[in-house]
Design an enzyme around this catalytic site. Sequence first.
Site, PDB file in Angstrom:
ATOM      1  N   ASP A  89      12.103  47.313 -17.342  1.00  0.00           N
ATOM      2  CA  ASP A  89      11.838  48.378 -17.019  1.00  0.00           C
ATOM      3  C   ASP A  89      13.157  49.275 -17.367  1.00  0.00           C
ATOM      4  O   ASP A  89      14.044  48.273 -16.749  1.00  0.00           O
ATOM      5  CB  ASP A  89      10.998  48.498 -15.792  1.00  0.00           C
ATOM      6  CG  ASP A  89      11.257  49.918 -15.401  1.00  0.00           C
ATOM      7  OD1 ASP A  89      12.018  50.322 -14.808  1.00  0.00           O
ATOM      8  OD2 ASP A  89      10.045  50.363 -14.973  1.00  0.00           O
ATOM      9  N   ARG A  92       5.952  58.267 -14.548  1.00  0.00           N
ATOM     10  CA  ARG A  92       4.647  57.119 -15.273  1.00  0.00           C
ATOM     11  C   ARG A  92       3.221  56.253 -14.122  1.00  0.00           C
ATOM     12  O   ARG A  92       4.124  56.087 -13.169  1.00  0.00           O
ATOM     13  CB  ARG A  92       4.183  56.169 -16.269  1.00  0.00           C
ATOM     14  CG  ARG A  92       4.452  56.576 -17.660  1.00  0.00           C
ATOM     15  CD  ARG A  92       4.702  55.338 -18.030  1.00  0.00           C
ATOM     16  NE  ARG A  92       4.883  54.547 -18.174  1.00  0.00           N
ATOM     17  CZ  ARG A  92       4.786  53.404 -19.282  1.00  0.00           C
ATOM     18  NH1 ARG A  92       4.154  52.904 -20.348  1.00  0.00           N
ATOM     19  NH2 ARG A  92       4.837  51.889 -18.642  1.00  0.00           N
ATOM     20  N   ASP A 145      14.636  50.793 -13.924  1.00  0.00           N
ATOM     21  CA  ASP A 145      14.990  49.803 -13.217  1.00  0.00           C
ATOM     22  C   ASP A 145      16.238  48.605 -13.623  1.00  0.00           C
ATOM     23  O   ASP A 145      16.774  48.947 -12.426  1.00  0.00           O
ATOM     24  CB  ASP A 145      13.590  47.997 -13.004  1.00  0.00           C
ATOM     25  CG  ASP A 145      12.604  49.066 -11.578  1.00  0.00           C
ATOM     26  OD1 ASP A 145      13.503  50.024 -11.446  1.00  0.00           O
ATOM     27  OD2 ASP A 145      12.185  48.667 -12.315  1.00  0.00           O
ATOM     28  N   THR A 186      -2.825  55.050 -14.275  1.00  0.00           N
ATOM     29  CA  THR A 186      -3.164  55.932 -15.507  1.00  0.00           C
ATOM     30  C   THR A 186      -2.425  55.478 -16.696  1.00  0.00           C
ATOM     31  O   THR A 186      -2.911  56.304 -17.586  1.00  0.00           O
ATOM     32  CB  THR A 186      -3.581  57.390 -14.785  1.00  0.00           C
ATOM     33  OG1 THR A 186      -2.307  57.373 -14.721  1.00  0.00           O
ATOM     34  CG2 THR A 186      -4.803  57.391 -13.829  1.00  0.00           C
TER      35      THR A 186
HETATM   36  C1  PRP Z   1       9.159  54.569 -18.449  1.00  0.00           C
HETATM   37  C2  PRP Z   1      10.390  55.317 -19.444  1.00  0.00           C
HETATM   38  C3  PRP Z   1       9.434  56.719 -19.574  1.00  0.00           C
HETATM   39  C4  PRP Z   1       8.488  56.341 -20.008  1.00  0.00           C
HETATM   40  C5  PRP Z   1       7.849  55.859 -21.083  1.00  0.00           C
HETATM   41  O1  PRP Z   1       9.941  56.005 -16.882  1.00  0.00           O
HETATM   42  O2  PRP Z   1      11.932  55.635 -19.066  1.00  0.00           O
HETATM   43  O3  PRP Z   1      10.323  58.041 -18.603  1.00  0.00           O
HETATM   44  O4  PRP Z   1       8.165  55.378 -18.657  1.00  0.00           O
HETATM   45  O5  PRP Z   1       6.112  55.658 -21.021  1.00  0.00           O
HETATM   46  P1  PRP Z   1       5.350  56.302 -21.143  1.00  0.00           P
HETATM   47  O6  PRP Z   1       5.919  56.856 -23.434  1.00  0.00           O
HETATM   48  O7  PRP Z   1       4.148  55.947 -21.844  1.00  0.00           O
HETATM   49  O8  PRP Z   1       5.247  57.966 -21.200  1.00  0.00           O
HETATM   50  P2  PRP Z   1       8.701  55.417 -15.840  1.00  0.00           P
HETATM   51  O9  PRP Z   1       7.836  56.048 -15.519  1.00  0.00           O
HETATM   52  O10 PRP Z   1       8.933  53.758 -15.507  1.00  0.00           O
HETATM   53  O11 PRP Z   1      10.117  56.345 -14.187  1.00  0.00           O
HETATM   54  P3  PRP Z   1      11.589  55.779 -14.516  1.00  0.00           P
HETATM   55  O12 PRP Z   1      12.387  56.041 -15.003  1.00  0.00           O
HETATM   56  O13 PRP Z   1      12.155  56.663 -12.909  1.00  0.00           O
HETATM   57  O14 PRP Z   1      11.742  54.582 -13.821  1.00  0.00           O
HETATM   58  N1  URA Z   2       8.988  52.156 -19.496  1.00  0.00           N
HETATM   59  C1  URA Z   2      10.095  51.445 -19.342  1.00  0.00           C
HETATM   60  O1  URA Z   2      11.126  51.468 -18.711  1.00  0.00           O
HETATM   61  N2  URA Z   2       9.459  49.882 -20.541  1.00  0.00           N
HETATM   62  C2  URA Z   2       7.773  49.957 -20.661  1.00  0.00           C
HETATM   63  O2  URA Z   2       8.213  48.828 -21.644  1.00  0.00           O
HETATM   64  C3  URA Z   2       8.041  51.471 -21.471  1.00  0.00           C
HETATM   65  C4  URA Z   2       7.852  52.353 -20.393  1.00  0.00           C
END
Ligand code: PRP
Ligand code: URA
Length: 209
Positions: A200, A104, A203, A108
Amino acid sequence: MGELHVLDHPLIQHKLSVIRDKNTSVKEFREIISEIASLMCYESTRDITTEEVEIETPVGVAKARKVSGKKMAVVPILRAGLGMVEGILKLVPGAKVGHIGLYRDPDTLEPVEYYCKMPKDIAEREVYILDPMLATGGSATAAISFLKNYGCLHIKLMCIIGAPEGVNRVRTDYPDVDVFLAALDDHLDDHGYIVPGLGDAGDRIFGTK
Ligand code: PRP
Ligand code: URA
């Protein structure tokens, strides 16, 4: 027509209480994400097709049932979806695994694709998209759209925690997709984080913060 299923089995609720806790270690968080994925897999596969077979036991012939019908594929959204794969494969070892890399954009909140590798026969399989978090729904809808372009007709979305905003977006854009959650939370904050959520997920699974 797909539906929203909130899988509130007591064991799932209990494990969810542990991963929501900000003091839970990375090791325990990762293990429990996997356990919840197993429990959600068990619950969400209740309606899969079986066929009658005859099995020779040491003392006779038993009529038994074996899973038949469409084979399964799981598609974790990288990174955090990876944490759910092992838990599913423990119960469905024959499932194939496709990967889709999306992150994400922090400003944005739009998903940015950076990786994709699917099994060749993905279009013939029942596909479970895996991601612990369904926040705005941007990542999930991007993954669904992607799989539909590959010809997939049977898509389910399995997330651990969802926000109403994300659920509504998926349900509106793709009403044919079944959505499985362990919990439906209250809302998103100004940074697109689920409240109360668990922070997160990526993380916390990989210890990157
Ligand atoms: C997080 C999560 C989803 C997304 C959800 O991933 O694991 O993929 O955000 O958010 P959305 O519904 O608003 O799209 P992130 O982009 O943080 O990536 P990561 O898994 O690599 O930490
Ligand atoms: N992605 C995450 O990992 N946690 C949230 O709460 C939203 C998006």
